[in-house]
Motif scaffolding. Structure first.
Motif, PDB file in Angstrom:
ATOM      1  N   LYS A   1       8.062  70.531  30.220  1.00  0.00           N
ATOM      2  CA  LYS A   1       6.971  70.775  30.673  1.00  0.00           C
ATOM      3  C   LYS A   1       6.892  71.223  31.753  1.00  0.00           C
ATOM      4  O   LYS A   1       5.796  72.540  32.409  1.00  0.00           O
ATOM      5  CB  LYS A   1       5.120  70.317  29.883  1.00  0.00           C
TER       6      LYS A   1
ATOM      7  N   ASN B   1       2.631  62.982  34.571  1.00  0.00           N
ATOM      8  CA  ASN B   1       2.693  62.222  32.840  1.00  0.00           C
ATOM      9  C   ASN B   1       1.622  60.808  33.873  1.00  0.00           C
ATOM     10  O   ASN B   1       2.171  59.515  33.261  1.00  0.00           O
ATOM     11  CB  ASN B   1       2.751  61.482  31.839  1.00  0.00           C
TER      12      ASN B   1
ATOM     13  N   ASP C   1     -10.221  68.572  30.416  1.00  0.00           N
ATOM     14  CA  ASP C   1      -9.240  70.044  31.602  1.00  0.00           C
ATOM     15  C   ASP C   1      -9.915  71.065  30.640  1.00  0.00           C
ATOM     16  O   ASP C   1      -9.154  71.516  31.732  1.00  0.00           O
ATOM     17  CB  ASP C   1      -7.994  68.627  30.006  1.00  0.00           C
TER      18      ASP C   1
ATOM     19  N   GLY D   1      -1.580  61.988  32.734  1.00  0.00           N
ATOM     20  CA  GLY D   1      -1.597  63.533  33.306  1.00  0.00           C
ATOM     21  C   GLY D   1      -2.410  64.203  32.643  1.00  0.00           C
ATOM     22  O   GLY D   1      -2.570  65.258  33.539  1.00  0.00           O
ATOM     23  N   ASP D   2      -3.744  64.276  31.931  1.00  0.00           N
ATOM     24  CA  ASP D   2      -4.490  63.948  31.923  1.00  0.00           C
ATOM     25  C   ASP D   2      -5.800  64.094  31.899  1.00  0.00           C
ATOM     26  O   ASP D   2      -6.062  62.588  32.437  1.00  0.00           O
ATOM     27  CB  ASP D   2      -4.436  64.037  29.948  1.00  0.00           C
ATOM     28  N   MET D   3      -6.079  64.922  32.798  1.00  0.00           N
ATOM     29  CA  MET D   3      -7.773  64.508  33.874  1.00  0.00           C
ATOM     30  C   MET D   3      -8.722  64.354  32.424  1.00  0.00           C
ATOM     31  O   MET D   3      -9.344  64.934  31.466  1.00  0.00           O
ATOM     32  CB  MET D   3      -7.961  65.713  34.318  1.00  0.00           C
TER      33      MET D   3
ATOM     34  N   PHE E   1      -7.574  60.215  35.407  1.00  0.00           N
ATOM     35  CA  PHE E   1      -5.926  60.868  34.455  1.00  0.00           C
ATOM     36  C   PHE E   1      -5.348  59.946  33.893  1.00  0.00           C
ATOM     37  O   PHE E   1      -5.030  58.386  34.497  1.00  0.00           O
ATOM     38  CB  PHE E   1      -4.923  61.722  35.702  1.00  0.00           C
TER      39      PHE E   1
ATOM     40  N   THR F   1      -1.583  57.954  35.147  1.00  0.00           N
ATOM     41  CA  THR F   1      -2.518  57.748  34.339  1.00  0.00           C
ATOM     42  C   THR F   1      -3.273  56.730  35.501  1.00  0.00           C
ATOM     43  O   THR F   1      -2.341  55.821  36.989  1.00  0.00           O
ATOM     44  CB  THR F   1      -1.915  56.079  33.514  1.00  0.00           C
TER      45      THR F   1
ATOM     46  N   PHE G   1      -3.406  68.118  41.310  1.00  0.00           N
ATOM     47  CA  PHE G   1      -3.561  68.537  40.035  1.00  0.00           C
ATOM     48  C   PHE G   1      -1.795  68.578  38.336  1.00  0.00           C
ATOM     49  O   PHE G   1      -2.151  67.150  37.885  1.00  0.00           O
ATOM     50  CB  PHE G   1      -4.399  69.032  39.502  1.00  0.00           C
TER      51      PHE G   1
ATOM     52  N   SER H   1       0.051  65.387  36.600  1.00  0.00           N
ATOM     53  CA  SER H   1       0.439  66.128  35.230  1.00  0.00           C
ATOM     54  C   SER H   1       1.915  65.909  34.812  1.00  0.00           C
ATOM     55  O   SER H   1       1.925  66.010  33.445  1.00  0.00           O
ATOM     56  CB  SER H   1      -0.517  67.471  34.721  1.00  0.00           C
TER      57      SER H   1
END
Length: 412
Positions: free
Chosen positions: A314, A138, A263, A159-161, A156, A140, A131, A135
């Motif tokens: 990040k 980033n 998320d 990067g976001d679930m 994803f 997909t 995960f 993330s």
């Protein structure tokens, strides 16, 4: 005969050029850092703090020696302390190390956190590792997990679930059966919805809303439980295999219909109990033992072409969050503020900032500019350390000698 394993730590002599080890414990120099340590604790009062950024307005003001000695003094107080060389332009803390000694900060941020996960085993990469890596890059696409009799797909988007599909979900936990059981729809309506879902390939929630059987608010509660059950099953997987397939962002749209934040649900499910067997092993390998009790060092690593981008990413935030779980205090030595933006990017991500100013070196306007930049960045500026003050000038020396000569004796 086995070759002797190389020790992963600094040479003590190299460290003592920076640390207080070369000064008597009751010297004025050592006492100045104990006073600084105490003042920092008082600055936070009852609030907990873990991360401190040490910077300066310009170069040559003593920020690196201040960071090193402050970390050393905190370690002497029994705290586990990590000193990070985040000056990726002129890394003095790392200057005594050969390039191959450790991946260092840049190796972690660029290489380790950039690991390309295509397929592998869940024994090597934990679910949380996967995960995090998706993330941080980033990504997909769809992450497929198989093991212990379960098959689950996680989607994803940058990067976001955003979605979860659990083909092996028990019948009683399937969404339509849950909605029937709670009298939100009838069995006949469920059959119609299932038929349309098969014909269109649309998400079931989207079908239920488009048919007018339910609205988005009606689905929030059942879908939250639906996703929680799936995530809990995912997080229980310790053995098995995984594969990741990248998808174009155009594949996401009406096919992703979730009136809930997956998320956010994930954060509630884990309650901070994340385990990163792969990443933690790599992070640990990059940290060096200084030879001083309770004090470790994360060197800078190879100098990058884009230090500001790395330190403001990040990936850096993720690294610090991992390190905070292991160390009581983290002291970060950053580049000066005026020549580069690195410190300004890092400052808001720390609990407090200490600005080092060398007496007689920088004019007031330059120091004011540095302070203003920290304030604009909404950093917590704890105060200024005035470095290289002439303590023997008339007035200062007499005052100091009068009150402290008995304590310091001949060592003062």
């Amino acid at each position: 005969m086995k070759a002797k394993k190389k020790s992963r730590h600094y040479k003590t002599g190299d460290l003592m050029r920076l640390f207080l080890g070369g000064y008597p414990a009751r010297s004025r120099y050592a006492e100045a850092f104990r006073t600084l340590r105490t003042n920092i604790h008082f600055s936070f009062m009852e609030k907990d703090f873990q991360t401190l950024l040490i910077t300066s307005a310009g170069a040559g003001e003593g920020k690196t020696s201040t960071a090193a000695n402050l970390a050393y003094t905190m370690a002497q107080a029994g705290k586990s302390v990590l000193l990070i060389d985040a000056d990726l332009r002129k890394p003095l803390l790392s200057s005594a190390l050969p390039d191959e000694a450790t991946a260092g900060l840049t190796g972690l941020l660029s290489d380790i956190f950039g690991t390309d996960v295509r397929e592998g085993s869940l024994e090597q990469y934990g679910v949380h590792d996967l995960f995090a890596l998706l993330s941080l890059r980033n990504k997909t696409g769809v992450l497929s997990l198989s093991g212990e009799g379960e098959t689950i797909e996680l989607f994803f988007l940058q990067g976001d679930m955003v979605d979860l599909n659990w083909p092996t979900r028990p019948d009683e936990q399937k969404l339509l059966n849950t909605l029937i059981r709670t009298d939100m729809i009838t069995p006949q309506q469920a059959k119609l919805a299932m038929s349309r879902q098969k014909d269109t390939g649309q998400k079931l929630g989207f079908v239920l809303v488009s048919m007018g059987l339910l609205n988005r608010d009606d689905l929030t509660g059942p879908l939250t439980i639906h996703m929680m059950e799936g995530l809990r099953t995912v997080l229980r997987l310790k053995k098995g295999t995984f594969s990741f397939r990248e998808l174009p962002e155009s594949d996401f749209g009406h096919n992703v219909f979730n009136p809930v934040d997956l998320d956010q649900i994930y954060r509630k499910v884990i309650i901070g109990e994340e385990e990163f067997p792969f990443l933690q092993k790599k992070i640990q390998a990059a940290i060096l033992n200084t030879g001083v009790d309770n004090l470790s060092l994360l060197p800078a690593g190879k100098l990058p072409h884009n230090p500001s981008e790395l330190l403001g990413s990040k990936r850096m935030s993720f690294l610090v969050s991992c390190l905070k779980k292991r160390f009581d205090t983290i002291v970060i030595d950053s580049p000066p503020i005026l020549p580069a933006s690195d410190a300004i990017l890092l400052a808001p991500r720390t609990d407090g900032v200490v600005l080092v100013v060398k007496s007689g070196m920088m004019n007031r306007e330059m120091v004011k500019r540095a302070v203003e930049q920290l304030r604009l960045a909404k950093a917590n500026l704890l105060g200024v350390v005035l470095n290289a003050v002439d303590t023997k000038r008339e007035g200062y020396y007499k005052y100091y000698h009068k009150y402290y000569s008995k304590y310091y004796g001949h060592e003062a």
